[in-house]
Scaffold this motif. Structure first.
Motif, short mmCIF file in Angstrom:
data_model
loop_
_atom_site.label_atom_id
_atom_site.label_comp_id
_atom_site.label_asym_id
_atom_site.label_seq_id
_atom_site.Cartn_x
_atom_site.Cartn_y
_atom_site.Cartn_z
N VAL A 1 0.79 -1.04 -0.07
CA VAL A 1 -0.02 0.23 0.03
C VAL A 1 0.81 1.30 -0.03
CG1 VAL A 1 -1.63 1.19 1.33
CG2 VAL A 1 -2.03 -1.11 1.08
N SER A 2 1.82 1.27 0.74
CA SER A 2 2.73 2.36 0.82
C SER A 2 3.58 2.67 -0.49
CB SER A 2 3.87 2.05 1.91
OG SER A 2 3.42 2.25 3.08
N ALA A 3 3.95 1.55 -1.13
CA ALA A 3 4.45 1.52 -2.70
C ALA A 3 3.50 2.27 -3.56
CB ALA A 3 4.92 0.26 -3.07
N LEU A 4 2.25 1.86 -3.50
CA LEU A 4 1.16 2.08 -4.33
C LEU A 4 1.03 3.81 -4.02
CD1 LEU A 4 -1.45 -0.62 -4.42
CD2 LEU A 4 -0.12 0.27 -6.16
N GLU A 5 1.04 4.12 -2.86
CA GLU A 5 0.59 5.54 -2.53
C GLU A 5 1.80 6.49 -2.79
OE1 GLU A 5 0.24 5.31 1.80
OE2 GLU A 5 -1.85 4.98 1.84
N GLU A 6 3.14 6.04 -2.78
CA GLU A 6 4.26 6.49 -3.41
C GLU A 6 4.02 6.99 -4.83
OE1 GLU A 6 7.64 9.00 -3.70
OE2 GLU A 6 6.54 8.20 -1.78
N LYS A 7 3.65 5.62 -5.34
CA LYS A 7 3.54 5.83 -6.93
C LYS A 7 2.53 6.79 -7.24
CE LYS A 7 2.97 2.62 -10.89
NZ LYS A 7 3.01 1.37 -11.30
N HIS A 8 1.12 7.00 -6.76
CA HIS A 8 0.05 7.90 -6.69
C HIS A 8 0.68 9.28 -6.52
CE1 HIS A 8 -3.63 9.82 -5.99
NE2 HIS A 8 -4.27 8.93 -6.64
N LYS A 25 -3.60 6.95 -12.17
CA LYS A 25 -3.90 7.57 -10.82
C LYS A 25 -5.27 7.03 -10.48
CE LYS A 25 -4.03 11.45 -9.47
NZ LYS A 25 -4.33 12.77 -9.17
N LEU A 26 -6.18 6.84 -11.06
CA LEU A 26 -7.40 6.18 -10.62
C LEU A 26 -7.32 4.77 -10.40
CD1 LEU A 26 -10.52 6.49 -9.96
CD2 LEU A 26 -10.94 6.15 -12.73
N ARG A 27 -6.64 3.84 -11.28
CA ARG A 27 -6.42 2.31 -11.01
C ARG A 27 -5.62 2.45 -9.74
NH1 ARG A 27 -5.72 2.50 -16.68
NH2 ARG A 27 -3.34 2.66 -16.61
N ILE A 28 -4.65 3.17 -9.50
CA ILE A 28 -3.90 2.99 -8.20
C ILE A 28 -4.68 3.28 -6.99
CG2 ILE A 28 -2.00 3.92 -7.09
CD1 ILE A 28 -0.30 4.23 -9.50
N GLU A 85 -7.89 3.08 -6.83
CA GLU A 85 -8.94 1.89 -6.60
C GLU A 85 -8.28 0.56 -5.82
OE1 GLU A 85 -10.42 1.42 -10.69
OE2 GLU A 85 -11.95 2.98 -10.18
N GLU A 86 -6.95 0.44 -6.32
CA GLU A 86 -6.36 -0.75 -5.87
C GLU A 86 -6.12 -0.50 -4.26
OE1 GLU A 86 -2.36 -3.39 -6.55
OE2 GLU A 86 -2.94 -2.13 -8.01
N ILE A 87 -5.44 0.42 -3.95
CA ILE A 87 -5.35 1.10 -2.77
C ILE A 87 -6.59 0.77 -1.88
CG2 ILE A 87 -4.93 2.92 -0.89
CD1 ILE A 87 -2.79 4.29 -2.99
N ALA A 88 -7.60 1.43 -2.40
CA ALA A 88 -8.94 1.14 -1.65
C ALA A 88 -9.26 -0.25 -1.28
CB ALA A 88 -10.11 2.11 -2.43
N HIS A 89 -9.07 -1.07 -2.24
CA HIS A 89 -9.41 -2.53 -2.00
C HIS A 89 -8.48 -3.20 -1.10
CE1 HIS A 89 -12.09 -1.95 -5.38
NE2 HIS A 89 -11.73 -2.93 -5.79
N HIS A 90 -7.40 -2.46 -0.56
CA HIS A 90 -6.63 -3.29 0.59
C HIS A 90 -7.18 -2.69 1.83
CE1 HIS A 90 -3.48 -5.34 -1.74
NE2 HIS A 90 -3.54 -4.38 -2.58
N GLU A 98 0.81 12.30 -9.58
CA GLU A 98 -0.01 13.59 -9.31
C GLU A 98 1.17 14.69 -9.67
OE1 GLU A 98 -2.14 16.42 -8.42
OE2 GLU A 98 -2.72 14.23 -8.31
N THR A 99 2.46 14.35 -9.28
CA THR A 99 3.49 15.27 -9.60
C THR A 99 3.50 15.60 -11.10
OG1 THR A 99 4.72 15.00 -7.60
CG2 THR A 99 5.76 16.15 -9.15
N ARG A 100 3.75 14.33 -11.78
CA ARG A 100 3.74 14.34 -13.32
C ARG A 100 2.56 14.97 -13.94
NH1 ARG A 100 4.88 8.18 -14.90
NH2 ARG A 100 4.71 9.17 -17.09
#
Length: 51
Positions: free
Chosen positions: A6-13, A41-44, A46-51, A17-19
């Motif tokens: 989840v932390s990795a997904l949040e970092e990617k998100h 961003k939306l896919r990530i 959603e994946e975070i929300a499912h965890h 956002e920066t890009r």
């Protein structure tokens, strides 16, 4: 729950956002690139929300 995943997904998100912000602030933003970044961003999110 795998918090490291989840932390990795949040970092990617945050990176996306920066890009996205950088692209939108360009003199001639690429709308197709903006849409692609928003979809990623939306896919990530959603994946975070499912965890």
């Amino acid at each position: 729950m795998d918090t490291s995943h989840v932390s990795a997904l949040e970092e990617k998100h945050r990176g996306l956002e920066t890009r996205l912000r950088d692209e939108m602030n360009r003199p001639a933003p690429d709308n197709s690139r903006i849409q692609a970044l928003k979809k990623q961003k939306l896919r990530i999110k959603e994946e975070i929300a499912h965890h």
